[in-house]
Design a protein around this motif. Structure first.
Motif, PDB file in Angstrom:
ATOM      1  N   UNK A   7     -15.050  -1.276   2.416  1.00 16.85           N
ATOM      2  CA  UNK A   7     -16.204  -0.426   2.742  1.00 16.85           C
ATOM      3  C   UNK A   7     -16.045   1.001   2.236  1.00 16.85           C
ATOM      4  N   UNK A   8     -15.075   1.230   1.338  1.00 20.14           N
ATOM      5  CA  UNK A   8     -14.901   2.582   0.780  1.00 20.14           C
ATOM      6  C   UNK A   8     -16.207   2.973   0.090  1.00 20.14           C
ATOM      7  N   UNK A   9     -16.626   4.247   0.210  1.00 20.95           N
ATOM      8  CA  UNK A   9     -17.959   4.620  -0.261  1.00 20.95           C
ATOM      9  C   UNK A   9     -18.148   4.619  -1.787  1.00 20.95           C
ATOM     10  N   UNK A  10     -17.068   4.803  -2.559  1.00 28.47           N
ATOM     11  CA  UNK A  10     -17.225   4.769  -4.021  1.00 28.47           C
ATOM     12  C   UNK A  10     -16.057   3.989  -4.610  1.00 28.47           C
ATOM     13  N   UNK A  11     -16.201   3.652  -5.899  1.00 26.05           N
ATOM     14  CA  UNK A  11     -15.134   2.912  -6.565  1.00 26.05           C
ATOM     15  C   UNK A  11     -13.867   3.779  -6.643  1.00 26.05           C
ATOM     16  N   UNK A  12     -14.054   5.099  -6.868  1.00 26.08           N
ATOM     17  CA  UNK A  12     -12.909   6.021  -6.944  1.00 26.08           C
ATOM     18  C   UNK A  12     -12.126   6.017  -5.630  1.00 26.08           C
ATOM     19  N   UNK A  13     -12.853   6.108  -4.526  1.00 26.56           N
ATOM     20  CA  UNK A  13     -12.200   6.099  -3.214  1.00 26.56           C
ATOM     21  C   UNK A  13     -11.517   4.760  -2.955  1.00 26.56           C
ATOM     22  N   UNK A  14     -12.170   3.702  -3.399  1.00 21.85           N
ATOM     23  CA  UNK A  14     -11.628   2.363  -3.153  1.00 21.85           C
ATOM     24  C   UNK A  14     -10.334   2.157  -3.930  1.00 21.85           C
ATOM     25  N   UNK A  15     -10.339   2.578  -5.208  1.00 24.09           N
ATOM     26  CA  UNK A  15      -9.127   2.430  -6.028  1.00 24.09           C
ATOM     27  C   UNK A  15      -7.980   3.232  -5.413  1.00 24.09           C
ATOM     28  N   UNK A  16      -8.278   4.456  -4.939  1.00 26.50           N
ATOM     29  CA  UNK A  16      -7.238   5.298  -4.343  1.00 26.50           C
ATOM     30  C   UNK A  16      -6.697   4.664  -3.059  1.00 26.50           C
ATOM     31  N   UNK A  45      -8.762  11.497   7.823  1.00 14.29           N
ATOM     32  CA  UNK A  45      -7.845  12.086   8.808  1.00 14.29           C
ATOM     33  C   UNK A  45      -6.454  11.468   8.723  1.00 14.29           C
ATOM     34  N   UNK A  46      -6.382  10.182   8.464  1.00 20.11           N
ATOM     35  CA  UNK A  46      -5.056   9.545   8.356  1.00 20.11           C
ATOM     36  C   UNK A  46      -4.290  10.157   7.191  1.00 20.11           C
ATOM     37  N   UNK A  47      -4.957  10.286   6.041  1.00 18.62           N
ATOM     38  CA  UNK A  47      -4.265  10.869   4.886  1.00 18.62           C
ATOM     39  C   UNK A  47      -3.831  12.301   5.166  1.00 18.62           C
ATOM     40  N   UNK A  48      -4.775  13.076   5.677  1.00 23.81           N
ATOM     41  CA  UNK A  48      -4.499  14.509   5.893  1.00 23.81           C
ATOM     42  C   UNK A  48      -3.486  14.720   7.011  1.00 23.81           C
ATOM     43  N   UNK A  49      -3.734  14.130   8.191  1.00 26.96           N
ATOM     44  CA  UNK A  49      -2.876  14.432   9.349  1.00 26.96           C
ATOM     45  C   UNK A  49      -1.688  13.488   9.486  1.00 26.96           C
ATOM     46  N   UNK A  50      -1.953  12.178   9.410  1.00 27.44           N
ATOM     47  CA  UNK A  50      -0.873  11.218   9.643  1.00 27.44           C
ATOM     48  C   UNK A  50       0.140  11.277   8.499  1.00 27.44           C
ATOM     49  N   UNK A  51      -0.347  11.260   7.261  1.00 28.18           N
ATOM     50  CA  UNK A  51       0.590  11.373   6.143  1.00 28.18           C
ATOM     51  C   UNK A  51       1.172  12.781   6.062  1.00 28.18           C
ATOM     52  N   UNK A  52       0.377  13.770   6.450  1.00 25.92           N
ATOM     53  CA  UNK A  52       0.891  15.141   6.487  1.00 25.92           C
ATOM     54  C   UNK A  52       2.057  15.257   7.461  1.00 25.92           C
ATOM     55  N   UNK A  53       1.898  14.666   8.648  1.00 23.62           N
ATOM     56  CA  UNK A  53       2.979  14.699   9.643  1.00 23.62           C
ATOM     57  C   UNK A  53       4.174  13.892   9.141  1.00 23.62           C
ATOM     58  N   UNK A  54       3.883  12.767   8.496  1.00 19.74           N
ATOM     59  CA  UNK A  54       4.963  11.925   7.975  1.00 19.74           C
ATOM     60  C   UNK A  54       5.776  12.693   6.939  1.00 19.74           C
ATOM     61  N   UNK A  55       5.098  13.402   6.060  1.00 21.76           N
ATOM     62  CA  UNK A  55       5.802  14.148   5.010  1.00 21.76           C
ATOM     63  C   UNK A  55       6.704  15.207   5.636  1.00 21.76           C
ATOM     64  N   UNK A  70       4.228  10.058  -1.417  1.00 30.73           N
ATOM     65  CA  UNK A  70       3.342  10.392  -0.290  1.00 30.73           C
ATOM     66  C   UNK A  70       2.404  11.554  -0.589  1.00 30.73           C
ATOM     67  N   UNK A  71       2.789  12.401  -1.502  1.00 24.03           N
ATOM     68  CA  UNK A  71       2.018  13.616  -1.702  1.00 24.03           C
ATOM     69  C   UNK A  71       0.560  13.306  -2.064  1.00 24.03           C
ATOM     70  N   UNK A  72       0.373  12.287  -2.879  1.00 24.98           N
ATOM     71  CA  UNK A  72      -1.006  11.912  -3.233  1.00 24.98           C
ATOM     72  C   UNK A  72      -1.763  11.406  -2.000  1.00 24.98           C
ATOM     73  N   UNK A  73      -1.056  10.775  -1.089  1.00 27.60           N
ATOM     74  CA  UNK A  73      -1.721  10.237   0.107  1.00 27.60           C
ATOM     75  C   UNK A  73      -2.372  11.353   0.918  1.00 27.60           C
ATOM     76  N   UNK A  74      -1.617  12.435   1.097  1.00 30.75           N
ATOM     77  CA  UNK A  74      -2.152  13.531   1.899  1.00 30.75           C
ATOM     78  C   UNK A  74      -3.314  14.212   1.170  1.00 30.75           C
ATOM     79  N   UNK A  75      -3.154  14.413  -0.125  1.00 29.47           N
ATOM     80  CA  UNK A  75      -4.204  15.104  -0.887  1.00 29.47           C
ATOM     81  C   UNK A  75      -5.494  14.291  -0.932  1.00 29.47           C
TER      82      UNK A  75
END
Lengths: 95, 332
Positions: free
Chosen positions: B73-82, B138-148, B173-178
């Motif tokens: 259900x990702x809104x675009x192909x770019x988001x889905x690939x990421x 939020x998972x990428x920004x906060x959860x992966x941010x905290x993980x890093x 992981x850096x790409x995950x947060x960004x």
């Protein structure tokens, strides 16, 4: 219930031509072909490799850390194996 | 997130260990040397590492589930690939970590069995649901941010294979947060509804993200020993504070409000001071009573059972090929 164990393989990758294969980690796989596939998926998702080797972990013979001193310490007392051991006058130039 | 395992009491039996070996081991740790698989190590060090590394591995694997929920259900192909690439990375991280744990003399099969039978824990954060697309941000920004924040010091942890696995993981992981922050940014610059969705996700993820660092230092059973052995480099509270200080300005940039009425900037110390964390919620989630604990474990068990025939077939095929090759050699 614990399943039968999948064999373990050590993974080596060559990052660029001209460099040696370097150990990066290990994977579990039933055979060599699947080990290569798993190594590709696990260790080369960002263009890290031009070539992969997989080796059954059981085939590696390693030195015992307890023998570290007897194996490697003697070289520490042989500075004459290094070029800096020898005094050459600076007038002679780079040698 | 993943160092929550360090907070469980060590219930293993006390062995009488060789004082000389222990002294040499501790001298090595003090000299910032790495401990490698075949080196002598105290049993408690080995147990602590197996527990921490395997919990970290389980967290990566279970962590694929909340995000996998949004791939279709990702809104675009770019988001889905990421998102697919990110979820695949988490699987890879789980594998690096299982391999690091295996160097301590435990098999991957045993570790997975511990997870599926409920004896092993994984990070509390993955027991919360992903209700909207903003949750993926939020998972990428906060959860992966905290993980890093937690994982960067682990790149210098005293056990070599764990440190090496963490170096690979941190790079990835850096790409995950960004990508997560970019999702938040897009929503916050979108319609009023999109911005409200981003705020709602922050409201739900903020406190669970702070809990990822584990209980306060005063209540953390293992911190002292793990710090001495340099398995752990900073305390839970120090990392949590570092995370809050980094994240609050990022939330302000998005134009979002941190859901904490007590949050205030302390000029004197230069830190953002935050309100009380609901540790009862944390205990409940760890005890198996979070919103998604049952669903997560059921999904893992189902995946394991439904994949059993593949593992069996691969082993049978390899055995057949070996037998044929041996018969051919014998016939020659």
């Amino acid at each position: 219930m614990t399943e039968p164990k999948m064999p373990l393989w050590e993974v080596f990758i060559r990052a660029r031509s001209g460099l040696a294969h370097r150990h990066v980690g290990s994977v579990h796989a039933a055979d060599a072909e699947m080990a290569l596939q798993a190594a590709r998926d696990t260790y080369t998702r960002r263009g890290e490799a031009l070539s992969i080797w997989v080796v059954p972990s059981a085939a590696i013979t390693a030195s015992d850390p307890a023998d570290k001193d007897s194996l490697f310490e003697p070289t520490a007392s042989k500075p004459y194996r290094h070029p800096t051991f020898y005094d050459i006058p600076s007038e002679v130039g780079h040698m | 997130m993943y160092t929550q395992a360090l907070n469980q009491a060590d219930t293993g039996s006390k062995l009488v260990e060789d004082a000389d070996k222990l002294a040499r081991f501790e001298a090595k740790i003090d000299a910032e040397e790495r401990i490698e698989p075949n080196d002598w190590m105290p049993e408690a060090y080995r147990r602590t590492l197996v527990r921490q590394i395997s919990q970290h591995a389980h967290s990566e694997i279970v962590g694929m589930l909340p995000e996998g929920n949004w791939i279709t259900r990702a809104p675009t192909l770019r988001r889905k690939a990421a998102l697919i690439a990110k979820v695949q990375d988490e699987g890879g991280h789980g594998l690096y970590l299982y391999a690091a744990a295996e160097t301590l003399g435990v098999s991957r099969e045993e570790l997975i069995d511990q997870l599926l039978s409920g004896r092993a824990k994984y990070s509390s954060i993955f027991n919360y649901p992903t209700l909207t697309w903003a949750d993926i941000g939020c998972i990428g920004w906060l959860v992966d941010g905290a993980a890093i924040m937690n994982q960067i010091p682990l790149c210098r942890t005293s056990y070599g294979p764990y440190a090496r696995a963490m170096i690979r993981i941190c790079k990835e992981e850096s790409f995950h947060q960004r990508q997560g922050y970019e999702i938040m940014l897009t929503l916050c610059r979108g319609s009023a509804e999109q911005k409200a969705m981003a705020q709602d996700a922050l409201n739900r993820w903020w406190w669970p993200a702070l809990m990822m660092f584990g209980p306060p230092d005063a209540a953390s059973v293992h911190t002292e020993q793990s710090m001495r052995w340099k398995i752990k480099r900073f305390t839970n509270d120090a990392l949590r504070q570092q995370f809050v200080d980094a994240t609050v300005p990022q939330a302000h940039f998005l134009g979002l409000t941190i859901p904490d009425p007590d949050l205030r900037y302390d000029e004197a110390s230069g830190h953002w001071r935050f309100g009380a964390i609901d540790w009862e919620e944390f205990r409940q989630v760890l005890a198996g009573n979070g919103p998604c604990n049952r669903e997560r474990m059921e999904a893992r068990r189902r995946a394991h059972e439904e994949g059993a025939w593949v593992r069996e077939a691969a082993l049978a095929h390899a055995a057949k090929r070996r037998a044929r090759a041996a018969a051919k050699i014998a016939a020659e």
